[in-house]
Design a protein around this motif. Sequence first.
Motif, mmCIF file in Angstrom:
data_model
loop_
_atom_site.group_PDB
_atom_site.id
_atom_site.type_symbol
_atom_site.label_atom_id
_atom_site.label_comp_id
_atom_site.label_asym_id
_atom_site.label_seq_id
_atom_site.Cartn_x
_atom_site.Cartn_y
_atom_site.Cartn_z
ATOM 1 N N ALA A 50 -5.088 9.396 15.064
ATOM 2 C CA ALA A 50 -3.984 8.822 14.300
ATOM 3 C C ALA A 50 -3.869 7.327 14.541
ATOM 4 C CB ALA A 50 -2.682 9.533 14.663
ATOM 5 N N ASN A 51 -4.233 6.887 15.722
ATOM 6 C CA ASN A 51 -4.143 5.464 16.057
ATOM 7 C C ASN A 51 -5.121 4.608 15.256
ATOM 8 O OD1 ASN A 51 -2.144 5.935 17.971
ATOM 9 N ND2 ASN A 51 -3.634 6.250 19.612
ATOM 10 N N ASP A 52 -6.117 5.233 14.662
ATOM 11 C CA ASP A 52 -7.104 4.499 13.863
ATOM 12 C C ASP A 52 -6.597 4.144 12.475
ATOM 13 O OD1 ASP A 52 -9.883 6.414 15.202
ATOM 14 O OD2 ASP A 52 -9.045 4.490 15.844
ATOM 15 N N TYR A 53 -5.516 4.747 12.050
ATOM 16 C CA TYR A 53 -5.054 4.585 10.670
ATOM 17 C C TYR A 53 -3.957 3.535 10.556
ATOM 18 C CZ TYR A 53 -7.930 8.510 9.395
ATOM 19 O OH TYR A 53 -9.014 9.328 9.168
ATOM 20 N N GLU A 54 -4.013 2.810 9.437
ATOM 21 C CA GLU A 54 -3.041 1.739 9.181
ATOM 22 C C GLU A 54 -1.891 2.194 8.295
ATOM 23 O OE1 GLU A 54 -5.310 -2.363 8.650
ATOM 24 O OE2 GLU A 54 -6.299 -0.776 7.490
ATOM 25 N N TYR A 55 -2.198 3.050 7.348
ATOM 26 C CA TYR A 55 -1.206 3.387 6.336
ATOM 27 C C TYR A 55 -0.997 4.898 6.298
ATOM 28 C CZ TYR A 55 -2.705 -1.262 4.926
ATOM 29 O OH TYR A 55 -3.031 -2.596 4.936
ATOM 30 N N TRP A 56 0.248 5.275 6.065
ATOM 31 C CA TRP A 56 0.621 6.693 6.080
ATOM 32 C C TRP A 56 1.442 7.033 4.851
ATOM 33 C CZ3 TRP A 56 -0.857 10.179 9.863
ATOM 34 C CH2 TRP A 56 -1.523 9.619 10.965
ATOM 35 N N GLY A 57 1.251 8.249 4.357
ATOM 36 C CA GLY A 57 2.090 8.769 3.299
ATOM 37 C C GLY A 57 3.356 9.376 3.870
ATOM 38 N N GLN A 58 4.215 9.832 2.983
ATOM 39 C CA GLN A 58 5.527 10.333 3.396
ATOM 40 C C GLN A 58 5.486 11.784 3.841
ATOM 41 O OE1 GLN A 58 4.417 10.457 0.411
ATOM 42 N NE2 GLN A 58 5.212 12.298 -0.567
ATOM 43 N N GLY A 59 4.390 12.458 3.585
ATOM 44 C CA GLY A 59 4.265 13.855 3.987
ATOM 45 C C GLY A 59 4.655 14.827 2.893
ATOM 46 N N THR A 60 4.043 15.981 2.940
ATOM 47 C CA THR A 60 4.390 17.059 2.026
ATOM 48 C C THR A 60 4.532 18.342 2.832
ATOM 49 O OG1 THR A 60 3.769 18.186 -0.045
ATOM 50 C CG2 THR A 60 1.964 17.551 1.418
ATOM 51 N N VAL A 89 0.856 -1.186 0.000
ATOM 52 C CA VAL A 89 0.000 0.000 0.000
ATOM 53 C C VAL A 89 0.896 1.241 0.000
ATOM 54 C CG1 VAL A 89 -1.783 1.281 1.206
ATOM 55 C CG2 VAL A 89 -1.796 -1.229 1.253
ATOM 56 N N GLN A 90 0.576 2.153 -0.885
ATOM 57 C CA GLN A 90 1.340 3.402 -0.957
ATOM 58 C C GLN A 90 0.404 4.602 -0.968
ATOM 59 O OE1 GLN A 90 4.021 3.105 -4.352
ATOM 60 N NE2 GLN A 90 5.672 2.504 -2.963
ATOM 61 N N LEU A 91 0.781 5.612 -0.217
ATOM 62 C CA LEU A 91 0.087 6.875 -0.218
ATOM 63 C C LEU A 91 1.087 7.937 -0.638
ATOM 64 C CD1 LEU A 91 -1.574 5.018 1.806
ATOM 65 C CD2 LEU A 91 -2.292 7.153 2.878
ATOM 66 N N GLN A 92 0.826 8.586 -1.749
ATOM 67 C CA GLN A 92 1.742 9.574 -2.299
ATOM 68 C C GLN A 92 1.135 10.959 -2.152
ATOM 69 O OE1 GLN A 92 4.905 8.899 -3.606
ATOM 70 N NE2 GLN A 92 5.082 11.123 -3.490
ATOM 71 N N ALA A 93 1.669 11.720 -1.212
ATOM 72 C CA ALA A 93 1.181 13.077 -0.964
ATOM 73 C C ALA A 93 1.958 14.076 -1.813
ATOM 74 C CB ALA A 93 1.303 13.423 0.509
ATOM 75 N N SER A 94 1.269 15.101 -2.250
ATOM 76 C CA SER A 94 1.900 16.142 -3.053
ATOM 77 C C SER A 94 1.114 17.441 -2.914
ATOM 78 C CB SER A 94 1.955 15.719 -4.525
ATOM 79 O OG SER A 94 0.650 15.521 -5.034
#
Length: 125
Positions: A109-119, A1-6
């Motif tokens: 935040a504890n409810d989430y499984e996957y995180w993006g790298q941040g922007t 799973v990937q989350l790409q923030a921009s």
Amino acid sequence: VQLQASGGGLVQAGDSLRLSCEVSGITFGYCAMGWFRQAPGNEREFVAAISRSGVYTGYADSMKGRFTISRESAKKTVYLQIDSLEPEDTAVYYCAARAILKDNALRSANDYEYWGQGTQVTVSS
């Protein structure tokens, strides 16, 4: 799973930005999505959340009015529109995802499984 923030950048106070977070590797329609931010020296804080259907949204009290979360299923993307930016909005903004059966907007935040790298968003006065 990937989350790409921009979409982050250096802007002036009063400007607007739209952050994007594209999700891959998981069925987007199953995911509740959220945005958090972390300023230097501060803990990560909740900004906004949206349910898997998009019907339900939630905002931190201090974020109401200038922040708008939305999602676009065809693009597997969640957005965060920020208007009237203030220097205090300077932070790294993170998107997060959680596959969930219920149609809830998740604030912790504890409810989430996957995180993006941040922007990075930097607002100059």
